[in-house]
Design a protein around this motif. Structure first.
Motif, short mmCIF file in Angstrom:
data_model
loop_
_atom_site.label_atom_id
_atom_site.label_comp_id
_atom_site.label_asym_id
_atom_site.label_seq_id
_atom_site.Cartn_x
_atom_site.Cartn_y
_atom_site.Cartn_z
N PRO A 189 139.20 45.04 3.44
CA PRO A 189 138.80 44.66 2.28
C PRO A 189 137.44 44.43 2.44
O PRO A 189 136.65 43.80 3.54
CB PRO A 189 139.52 43.55 1.66
N PRO A 190 136.46 44.84 1.67
CA PRO A 190 135.12 44.58 1.46
C PRO A 190 134.77 43.02 1.51
O PRO A 190 135.15 42.30 0.78
CB PRO A 190 134.45 45.18 0.26
N THR A 191 133.72 42.69 2.28
CA THR A 191 133.36 41.33 2.30
C THR A 191 132.03 41.26 1.67
O THR A 191 131.10 41.99 1.66
CB THR A 191 133.10 40.87 3.84
N GLU A 192 132.01 39.93 0.88
CA GLU A 192 130.73 39.78 0.34
C GLU A 192 129.93 38.57 0.76
O GLU A 192 130.37 37.75 1.49
CB GLU A 192 131.18 39.53 -1.34
#
Length: 95
Positions: A92-95
């Motif tokens: 999952p993309p990390t922010e």
């Protein structure tokens, strides 16, 4: 071509038996697709059934034949060749 009466389990075809063409090895296809036309004339719905062993004998454990079971998700697994690289897991993309 030779055909073999093959039972269906689950889904709308539950309890029915259809004559399915067998290949040169004597096995029916791994997946069986049944297109069902839409009542309003739209694209047809496809029912997907997977071939599984029908059972085994008690004494020697030999396979009795084949049957098809309903696959509710309606998607065949993608064809994988032994020499292809494994697909990397999604992160999952990390922010």
């Amino acid at each position: 071509m030779r055909s073999e009466p093959t039972p269906f389990e689950g889904g709308p075809m539950d309890g029915r038996t259809l004559p399915i063409l067998v290949g040169p090895t004597g096995h029916p296809p791994k997946w069986y697709e049944i297109p069902v036309p839409a009542p309003d004339g739209g694209p047809p719905t496809v029912l997907l059934y997977e071939r599984v062993p029908a059972g085994y004998t008690k004494r020697l454990g030999l396979q009795k034949g084949w049957k098809y079971t309903y696959s509710p998700n309606g998607e065949k697994p993608k064809l994988r060749w032994p020499w292809t690289k494994p697909t990397p897991p999604r992160t999952p993309p990390t922010e």
